[in-house]
Design a protein around this motif. Structure first.
Motif, PDB file in Angstrom:
ATOM      1  N   GLN A 150       0.841  -1.182   0.000  1.00  0.00           N
ATOM      2  CA  GLN A 150       0.000   0.000   0.000  1.00  0.00           C
ATOM      3  C   GLN A 150       0.888   1.248   0.000  1.00  0.00           C
ATOM      4  O   GLN A 150       1.790   1.371   0.819  1.00  0.00           O
ATOM      5  CB  GLN A 150      -0.892  -0.014   1.254  1.00  0.00           C
ATOM      6  N   VAL A 151       0.633   2.144  -0.928  1.00  0.00           N
ATOM      7  CA  VAL A 151       1.417   3.367  -0.998  1.00  0.00           C
ATOM      8  C   VAL A 151       1.045   4.283   0.153  1.00  0.00           C
ATOM      9  O   VAL A 151      -0.134   4.467   0.461  1.00  0.00           O
ATOM     10  CB  VAL A 151       1.170   4.089  -2.333  1.00  0.00           C
ATOM     11  N   GLN A 152       2.067   4.836   0.778  1.00  0.00           N
ATOM     12  CA  GLN A 152       1.848   5.799   1.852  1.00  0.00           C
ATOM     13  C   GLN A 152       2.250   7.184   1.393  1.00  0.00           C
ATOM     14  O   GLN A 152       3.214   7.342   0.622  1.00  0.00           O
ATOM     15  CB  GLN A 152       2.646   5.404   3.093  1.00  0.00           C
ATOM     16  N   LEU A 153       1.537   8.184   1.864  1.00  0.00           N
ATOM     17  CA  LEU A 153       1.787   9.584   1.504  1.00  0.00           C
ATOM     18  C   LEU A 153       2.173  10.356   2.758  1.00  0.00           C
ATOM     19  O   LEU A 153       1.498  10.236   3.793  1.00  0.00           O
ATOM     20  CB  LEU A 153       0.526  10.198   0.887  1.00  0.00           C
ATOM     21  N   VAL A 154       3.232  11.138   2.658  1.00  0.00           N
ATOM     22  CA  VAL A 154       3.694  11.936   3.786  1.00  0.00           C
ATOM     23  C   VAL A 154       3.859  13.381   3.332  1.00  0.00           C
ATOM     24  O   VAL A 154       4.706  13.670   2.473  1.00  0.00           O
ATOM     25  CB  VAL A 154       5.019  11.404   4.356  1.00  0.00           C
ATOM     26  N   GLU A 155       3.063  14.262   3.909  1.00  0.00           N
ATOM     27  CA  GLU A 155       3.105  15.678   3.574  1.00  0.00           C
ATOM     28  C   GLU A 155       3.947  16.436   4.595  1.00  0.00           C
ATOM     29  O   GLU A 155       3.980  16.070   5.777  1.00  0.00           O
ATOM     30  CB  GLU A 155       1.692  16.280   3.558  1.00  0.00           C
ATOM     31  N   SER A 156       4.597  17.502   4.133  1.00  0.00           N
ATOM     32  CA  SER A 156       5.407  18.331   5.021  1.00  0.00           C
ATOM     33  C   SER A 156       5.543  19.728   4.421  1.00  0.00           C
ATOM     34  O   SER A 156       5.175  19.961   3.265  1.00  0.00           O
ATOM     35  CB  SER A 156       6.785  17.713   5.236  1.00  0.00           C
TER      36      SER A 156
ATOM     37  N   ARG B 273       6.399  26.272   0.729  1.00  0.00           N
ATOM     38  CA  ARG B 273       6.505  25.206  -0.256  1.00  0.00           C
ATOM     39  C   ARG B 273       6.197  23.884   0.433  1.00  0.00           C
ATOM     40  O   ARG B 273       6.937  23.469   1.344  1.00  0.00           O
ATOM     41  CB  ARG B 273       7.894  25.148  -0.870  1.00  0.00           C
ATOM     42  N   LEU B 274       5.139  23.243   0.024  1.00  0.00           N
ATOM     43  CA  LEU B 274       4.744  21.961   0.582  1.00  0.00           C
ATOM     44  C   LEU B 274       5.332  20.821  -0.252  1.00  0.00           C
ATOM     45  O   LEU B 274       5.489  20.945  -1.466  1.00  0.00           O
ATOM     46  CB  LEU B 274       3.225  21.830   0.614  1.00  0.00           C
ATOM     47  N   SER B 275       5.620  19.720   0.431  1.00  0.00           N
ATOM     48  CA  SER B 275       6.114  18.515  -0.243  1.00  0.00           C
ATOM     49  C   SER B 275       5.255  17.329   0.143  1.00  0.00           C
ATOM     50  O   SER B 275       4.773  17.248   1.273  1.00  0.00           O
ATOM     51  CB  SER B 275       7.566  18.225   0.156  1.00  0.00           C
ATOM     52  N   CYS B 276       5.104  16.413  -0.770  1.00  0.00           N
ATOM     53  CA  CYS B 276       4.380  15.168  -0.519  1.00  0.00           C
ATOM     54  C   CYS B 276       5.208  14.039  -1.115  1.00  0.00           C
ATOM     55  O   CYS B 276       5.429  14.008  -2.331  1.00  0.00           O
ATOM     56  CB  CYS B 276       3.003  15.210  -1.162  1.00  0.00           C
ATOM     57  N   VAL B 277       5.656  13.146  -0.259  1.00  0.00           N
ATOM     58  CA  VAL B 277       6.469  12.017  -0.708  1.00  0.00           C
ATOM     59  C   VAL B 277       5.636  10.750  -0.652  1.00  0.00           C
ATOM     60  O   VAL B 277       5.017  10.440   0.372  1.00  0.00           O
ATOM     61  CB  VAL B 277       7.723  11.853   0.160  1.00  0.00           C
TER      62      VAL B 277
ATOM     63  N   CYS C 140      -2.102  15.528   0.009  1.00  0.00           N
ATOM     64  CA  CYS C 140      -1.957  15.134  -1.388  1.00  0.00           C
ATOM     65  C   CYS C 140      -2.581  13.761  -1.578  1.00  0.00           C
ATOM     66  O   CYS C 140      -2.725  12.983  -0.621  1.00  0.00           O
ATOM     67  CB  CYS C 140      -0.498  15.103  -1.817  1.00  0.00           C
ATOM     68  N   ASN C 141      -2.992  13.473  -2.792  1.00  0.00           N
ATOM     69  CA  ASN C 141      -3.567  12.177  -3.126  1.00  0.00           C
ATOM     70  C   ASN C 141      -3.786  12.114  -4.633  1.00  0.00           C
ATOM     71  O   ASN C 141      -3.610  13.112  -5.339  1.00  0.00           O
ATOM     72  CB  ASN C 141      -4.889  11.957  -2.401  1.00  0.00           C
ATOM     73  N   ILE C 142      -4.167  10.954  -5.105  1.00  0.00           N
ATOM     74  CA  ILE C 142      -4.561  10.801  -6.500  1.00  0.00           C
ATOM     75  C   ILE C 142      -5.785  11.687  -6.732  1.00  0.00           C
ATOM     76  O   ILE C 142      -6.687  11.746  -5.889  1.00  0.00           O
ATOM     77  CB  ILE C 142      -4.882   9.333  -6.800  1.00  0.00           C
ATOM     78  N   GLN C 143      -5.812  12.372  -7.887  1.00  0.00           N
ATOM     79  CA  GLN C 143      -6.890  13.328  -8.091  1.00  0.00           C
ATOM     80  C   GLN C 143      -8.232  12.639  -8.314  1.00  0.00           C
ATOM     81  O   GLN C 143      -9.234  13.041  -7.729  1.00  0.00           O
ATOM     82  CB  GLN C 143      -6.596  14.238  -9.274  1.00  0.00           C
TER      83      GLN C 143
ATOM     84  N   GLY D  81      -2.762  10.791   4.022  1.00  0.00           N
ATOM     85  CA  GLY D  81      -1.693  11.006   4.988  1.00  0.00           C
ATOM     86  C   GLY D  81      -2.188  11.876   6.128  1.00  0.00           C
ATOM     87  O   GLY D  81      -3.373  12.181   6.240  1.00  0.00           O
ATOM     88  N   GLN D  82      -1.249  12.286   6.961  1.00  0.00           N
ATOM     89  CA  GLN D  82      -1.621  13.103   8.120  1.00  0.00           C
ATOM     90  C   GLN D  82      -1.812  14.572   7.758  1.00  0.00           C
ATOM     91  O   GLN D  82      -2.380  15.334   8.520  1.00  0.00           O
ATOM     92  CB  GLN D  82      -0.548  12.982   9.213  1.00  0.00           C
ATOM     93  N   GLY D  83      -1.376  14.942   6.566  1.00  0.00           N
ATOM     94  CA  GLY D  83      -1.511  16.328   6.152  1.00  0.00           C
ATOM     95  C   GLY D  83      -0.468  17.221   6.792  1.00  0.00           C
ATOM     96  O   GLY D  83       0.284  16.812   7.681  1.00  0.00           O
TER      97      GLY D  83
END
Length: 114
Positions: free
Chosen positions: A1-7, A19-23, A94-97, A105-107
């Motif tokens: 499962q793909v995980q998303l991490v925003e910062s 500037r936000l990043s999402c990995v 962030c996520n798939i549109q 993610g936690q945002g």
């Protein structure tokens, strides 16, 4: 499962930039988007970028101020936010549109003071 991490969120004065990043934990071939949710409101679309990075789309409220981009080599999606306004205050995700989205993610919290 793909995980998303925003910062990259934080507290900034009106007119400032962030500037936000999402990995993503592994590569996705989907159009990726940024979304935001303000207190007491539903989550809303902010911006999206296709796999190639060539085509982007924006909510009217952020056009001309925000820029979305992606680096597929590092599985990172960025959101450059300029000329921030107090109404941009929200948790950003962030996520798939479209279609089957990944677990959220936690945002990252963005707070813009007037």
């Amino acid at each position: 499962q793909v995980q998303l991490v925003e910062s990259g969120g934080g507290l900034v004065q009106a007119g400032g930039s962030l500037r936000l990043s999402c990995v993503a934990s592994r590569r996705t071939f989907n159009t990726m988007g940024w979304f935001r949710q303000a207190p007491g409101k539903e989550r809303e679309f902010v911006a999206a970028v296709t796999w190639s990075g060539i085509t982007t789309s924006y909510a009217d409220s952020v056009k001309g101020r925000f820029t979305i981009s992606r680096d597929n080599a590092t599985t990172t999606v960025y959101l450059q936010m300029n000329s921030l306004k107090p109404e941009d205050t929200a948790v950003y995700y962030c996520n798939i549109q479209h279609g089957a989205q990944l677990p959220w993610g936690q945002g990252t919290q963005v707070t813009v003071s007037s």
